[in-house]
Design a protein around this motif. Structure first.
Motif, PDB file in Angstrom:
ATOM      1  N   ALA C 178       0.825  -1.206   0.000  1.00 37.57           N
ATOM      2  CA  ALA C 178       0.000   0.000   0.000  1.00 37.57           C
ATOM      3  C   ALA C 178       0.856   1.252   0.000  1.00 37.57           C
ATOM      4  CB  ALA C 178      -0.926  -0.006   1.216  1.00 37.57           C
ATOM      5  N   MET C 179       2.047   1.190   0.610  1.00 35.23           N
ATOM      6  CA  MET C 179       2.885   2.388   0.661  1.00 35.23           C
ATOM      7  C   MET C 179       3.666   2.577  -0.631  1.00 35.23           C
ATOM      8  SD  MET C 179       4.328   3.033   4.432  1.00 35.23           S
ATOM      9  CE  MET C 179       5.466   1.715   4.457  1.00 35.23           C
ATOM     10  N   SER C 180       4.135   1.487  -1.232  1.00 32.03           N
ATOM     11  CA  SER C 180       4.989   1.649  -2.409  1.00 32.03           C
ATOM     12  C   SER C 180       4.153   1.896  -3.660  1.00 32.03           C
ATOM     13  CB  SER C 180       5.870   0.414  -2.587  1.00 32.03           C
ATOM     14  OG  SER C 180       5.076  -0.704  -2.884  1.00 32.03           O
ATOM     15  N   GLN C 181       3.022   1.197  -3.819  1.00 29.18           N
ATOM     16  CA  GLN C 181       2.148   1.496  -4.964  1.00 29.18           C
ATOM     17  C   GLN C 181       1.182   2.600  -4.507  1.00 29.18           C
ATOM     18  OE1 GLN C 181       2.679  -0.683  -7.699  1.00 29.18           O
ATOM     19  NE2 GLN C 181       4.255  -1.685  -6.511  1.00 29.18           N
ATOM     20  N   ASP C 182      -0.069   2.255  -4.289  1.00 28.61           N
ATOM     21  CA  ASP C 182      -0.943   3.165  -3.561  1.00 28.61           C
ATOM     22  C   ASP C 182      -2.012   2.334  -2.876  1.00 28.61           C
ATOM     23  OD1 ASP C 182      -2.372   2.446  -5.739  1.00 28.61           O
ATOM     24  OD2 ASP C 182      -2.411   4.402  -6.669  1.00 28.61           O
ATOM     25  N   LEU C 183      -2.847   2.983  -2.071  1.00 35.10           N
ATOM     26  CA  LEU C 183      -3.793   2.244  -1.242  1.00 35.10           C
ATOM     27  C   LEU C 183      -4.789   1.470  -2.088  1.00 35.10           C
ATOM     28  CD1 LEU C 183      -4.522   1.789   1.707  1.00 35.10           C
ATOM     29  CD2 LEU C 183      -6.192   3.567   1.484  1.00 35.10           C
ATOM     30  N   ARG C 184      -5.167   2.028  -3.245  1.00 29.94           N
ATOM     31  CA  ARG C 184      -6.189   1.366  -4.064  1.00 29.94           C
ATOM     32  C   ARG C 184      -5.703   0.013  -4.572  1.00 29.94           C
ATOM     33  NH1 ARG C 184      -6.005   6.619  -5.119  1.00 29.94           N
ATOM     34  NH2 ARG C 184      -4.467   6.307  -6.727  1.00 29.94           N
ATOM     35  N   THR C 185      -4.394  -0.063  -4.930  1.00 34.02           N
ATOM     36  CA  THR C 185      -3.844  -1.343  -5.393  1.00 34.02           C
ATOM     37  C   THR C 185      -3.935  -2.397  -4.290  1.00 34.02           C
ATOM     38  OG1 THR C 185      -2.263   0.018  -6.573  1.00 34.02           O
ATOM     39  CG2 THR C 185      -1.857  -2.331  -6.546  1.00 34.02           C
ATOM     40  N   ALA C 186      -3.542  -1.977  -3.075  1.00 28.71           N
ATOM     41  CA  ALA C 186      -3.550  -2.930  -1.965  1.00 28.71           C
ATOM     42  C   ALA C 186      -4.970  -3.364  -1.627  1.00 28.71           C
ATOM     43  CB  ALA C 186      -2.882  -2.313  -0.744  1.00 28.71           C
ATOM     44  N   VAL C 187      -5.919  -2.419  -1.684  1.00 28.82           N
ATOM     45  CA  VAL C 187      -7.301  -2.758  -1.346  1.00 28.82           C
ATOM     46  C   VAL C 187      -7.902  -3.646  -2.432  1.00 28.82           C
ATOM     47  CG1 VAL C 187      -9.598  -1.806  -0.948  1.00 28.82           C
ATOM     48  CG2 VAL C 187      -7.637  -0.768   0.112  1.00 28.82           C
ATOM     49  N   ARG C 188      -7.482  -3.443  -3.704  1.00 32.15           N
ATOM     50  CA  ARG C 188      -7.956  -4.356  -4.753  1.00 32.15           C
ATOM     51  C   ARG C 188      -7.470  -5.769  -4.500  1.00 32.15           C
ATOM     52  NH1 ARG C 188      -7.391  -0.443  -8.614  1.00 32.15           N
ATOM     53  NH2 ARG C 188      -5.298  -1.030  -9.081  1.00 32.15           N
ATOM     54  N   ARG C 189      -6.236  -5.911  -3.983  1.00 33.52           N
ATOM     55  CA  ARG C 189      -5.722  -7.247  -3.692  1.00 33.52           C
ATOM     56  C   ARG C 189      -6.429  -7.877  -2.505  1.00 33.52           C
ATOM     57  NH1 ARG C 189      -0.617  -8.454  -5.895  1.00 33.52           N
ATOM     58  NH2 ARG C 189      -0.788  -7.677  -8.013  1.00 33.52           N
ATOM     59  N   LEU C 190      -6.693  -7.083  -1.485  1.00 28.53           N
ATOM     60  CA  LEU C 190      -7.310  -7.605  -0.269  1.00 28.53           C
ATOM     61  C   LEU C 190      -8.459  -6.675   0.087  1.00 28.53           C
ATOM     62  CD1 LEU C 190      -6.954  -9.826   1.892  1.00 28.53           C
ATOM     63  CD2 LEU C 190      -5.759  -8.160   3.245  1.00 28.53           C
ATOM     64  N   ARG C 191      -9.672  -7.077  -0.317  1.00 31.27           N
ATOM     65  CA  ARG C 191     -10.851  -6.228  -0.118  1.00 31.27           C
ATOM     66  C   ARG C 191     -11.115  -6.021   1.361  1.00 31.27           C
ATOM     67  NH1 ARG C 191     -12.379  -3.859  -4.820  1.00 31.27           N
ATOM     68  NH2 ARG C 191     -11.949  -5.285  -6.516  1.00 31.27           N
ATOM     69  N   GLU C 192     -11.869  -4.958   1.635  1.00 33.10           N
ATOM     70  CA  GLU C 192     -12.144  -4.633   3.034  1.00 33.10           C
ATOM     71  C   GLU C 192     -12.935  -5.752   3.712  1.00 33.10           C
ATOM     72  OE1 GLU C 192     -14.657  -1.324   3.562  1.00 33.10           O
ATOM     73  OE2 GLU C 192     -13.968  -0.928   5.588  1.00 33.10           O
ATOM     74  N   LYS C 193     -13.895  -6.318   2.980  1.00 32.33           N
ATOM     75  CA  LYS C 193     -14.712  -7.378   3.575  1.00 32.33           C
ATOM     76  C   LYS C 193     -13.872  -8.606   3.896  1.00 32.33           C
ATOM     77  CE  LYS C 193     -19.306  -6.376   1.901  1.00 32.33           C
ATOM     78  NZ  LYS C 193     -20.076  -6.386   0.664  1.00 32.33           N
ATOM     79  N   ALA C 194     -12.988  -8.970   2.956  1.00 30.68           N
ATOM     80  CA  ALA C 194     -12.126 -10.126   3.183  1.00 30.68           C
ATOM     81  C   ALA C 194     -11.243  -9.891   4.392  1.00 30.68           C
ATOM     82  CB  ALA C 194     -11.275 -10.386   1.949  1.00 30.68           C
TER      83      ALA C 194
END
Lengths: 81, 132, 274
Positions: C178-194
């Motif tokens: 999330a820090m090196s790319q951006d938060l949206r990339t990390a959230v796409r990989r691991l959704r909030e619900k998951a």
């Protein structure tokens, strides 16, 4: 336990601890707190508490510094004291 | 007299440092004006307590709390005096992880306060509450 | 306030100094803390649980209740962060920033419109330089961080480490993304619900292991009852039970670390991170 090393790191811990609450910049305080956590980790590996040192290295020096930086980034660096 | 005093100071050096750190943390929590500084003080207070517990667990002549010859060799007798006291380590390991959880909640509160009042200084927040 | 704080701190400090005079000296093997219950743990851990790392065996077996409720506390902290910060009301920003991937040209796009071609990537409105080296190195490092974290969880019986440390490192690997790319990339990989489900699953694995022991006719968290299920002798069953519990702790801690980071760094909007 090497008591000379123990003494040196303990003194350094106090210095960095005072520094982290005296510095007039919140980002600086966050980084100083990371250094403080890392010195604490060193202290615990000197005292033989390896599991505690491992936890402190990953939690204190790693994740909590990131949390501090994230919070300062979202709020402000300005501080009066 | 002086020698005995110095002996006592050096024999309990860890304890004096934990008291100093605790005073630093307590002072920061009470007297600092900025909320993030207060949270830093709270964390320093927590690490002071952890330092106290780990200092209790130290034993002269003890090694790390991992049993030697651990793989299958059950014939070795284990002597408690050879190992450090593992109990404070266990308690403090969980305490560190809980401290990062409380840090997360505290920072969330700080961010929320900033969203509401656009400042992190305690006196300015109080002034803005009185204005309303 | 400063004077009052100083006086209170000095008062508390002097009381503690007074109390410390009665303490045994540092490193005394016969101090009360070292002779009461810890010798039993040290001497019996190998024959009762077959776990050389005494800290792990005490953490997950002898004092399993303690660790279970610590895990619950961490879960509660994650939920508290979520409830404090998360906002669902979407207020669209006036304009978004897009960067051309090949040339690095940044353009402003008004709300509701799309960038002119698919070669543009969205960037945060705060200062975001084009850092190819950091992105590539972090992407390369993440699998190794996760592998080491799994090793730390699995090898906690024999070396320093365990569920807490491994879980924090697994969480940190996603935070690095999330820090090196951006938060949206990390959230796409691991959704909030998951992520939220993961926190709850960790606590459930821990409590479920205890309840399984209860169902098999033993006390809560007495892993020796798992022996018939796992086809091992009761001592080895305790070792395996500790591992199951550590996995639960690791999953819960990983989920909570990511959850807190996402909420704090994006102020609950899950849009622009650190």
């Amino acid at each position: 336990m090497l008591w000379q090393l123990d003494l040196a790191v303990l003194t350094l811990v106090v210095v960095v601890g005072i520094g982290s609450i005296m510095v007039k910049d919140l980002l600086g305080a966050a980084i100083m707190f990371g250094a403080y956590s890392f010195l604490m980790c060193l202290l615990w590996s000197i005292m033989g508490a390896v599991d505690v040192a491992f936890t402190e290295a990953s939690v204190g020096a790693g994740v909590s510094t990131v949390f501090f930086v994230a919070a300062v980034f979202r709020t402000t660096r300005r501080t009066k004291d | 007299m002086m020698g005995e005093f110095m002996q006592a100071v050096i024999a309990k050096y860890n304890y004096w440092i934990y008291i100093t750190l605790m005073m630093i943390g307590l002072y920061a929590m009470i007297a600092k004006n900025n909320l993030i500084k207060k949270i830093v003080g709270m964390n320093i207070f927590q690490t002071a307590i952890i330092l106290f517990y780990v200092s209790i667990g130290v034993k002269k002549g003890g090694t790390l709390p991992i049993v030697e010859h651990g793989h299958g060799a059950h014939a070795h007798a284990v002597h408690a005096a050879d190992y450090l006291n593992p109990l404070p380590h266990v308690l403090m390991l969980t305490a560190i992880v809980v401290s990062v959880a409380t840090l997360g909640v505290a920072l969330a509160l700080g961010v929320k306060v900033y969203r509401e009042y656009q400042t992190l200084e305690e006196d300015e927040i109080l002034a803005r509450i009185r204005e309303k | 306030m400063k004077v009052v704080g100083l006086i209170i701190a000095l008062l508390a400090g002097s009381l503690l100094v007074y109390a410390t005079a009665d303490f045994p000296p540092l490193g005394d093997p016969n101090s009360p803390a070292s002779v009461h219950v810890s010798p039993r743990y040290i001497e019996k851990t190998m024959e009762e649980t077959d776990v050389p790392n005494i800290v792990t065996s005490v953490l997950a077996d002898y004092r399993g209740y303690d660790t279970m409720f610590e895990t619950t506390v961490i879960f509660c902290a994650g939920v508290a962060c979520f409830l404090l910060l998360r906002v669902y009301r979407r207020e669209e920003p006036q304009e978004r920033l897009y960067r051309h991937v090949l040339t690095g040209v940044t353009i402003h796009v008004k709300a509701g419109k799309l960038p002119p071609s698919p070669d543009f990537e969205r960037i945060d409105s705060a200062w975001t330089p084009h850092d190819l080296i950091i992105k590539t190195i972090c992407r390369l490092l993440i699998p190794f961080i996760q592998l080491f974290a799994l090793y730390v969880i699995a090898h906690g019986h024999h070396s320093p480490g365990g569920g807490f440390q491994g879980g924090v490192m697994l969480g940190a690997s996603v935070i690095v993304l999330a820090m090196s790319q951006d938060l949206r990339t990390a959230v796409r990989r691991l959704r909030e619900k998951a992520d939220a489900l993961m926190c709850a699953t960790g606590v459930f694995i821990y409590a479920g292991t205890g309840a399984l022991c209860l169902l098999l006719g033993s006390n809560f968290l007495d892993y020796s009852a798992l022996a018939p299920v796992l086809h091992v002798d009761p001592i080895m069953a305790r070792s395996h039970g500790i591992f199951m519990v550590e996995v639960g702790v690791g999953v819960a801690v990983m989920g909570v670390m990511i959850w807190i980071y996402n909420n704090v760094s994006s102020m609950g909007k899950y849009d622009e991170g650190l």
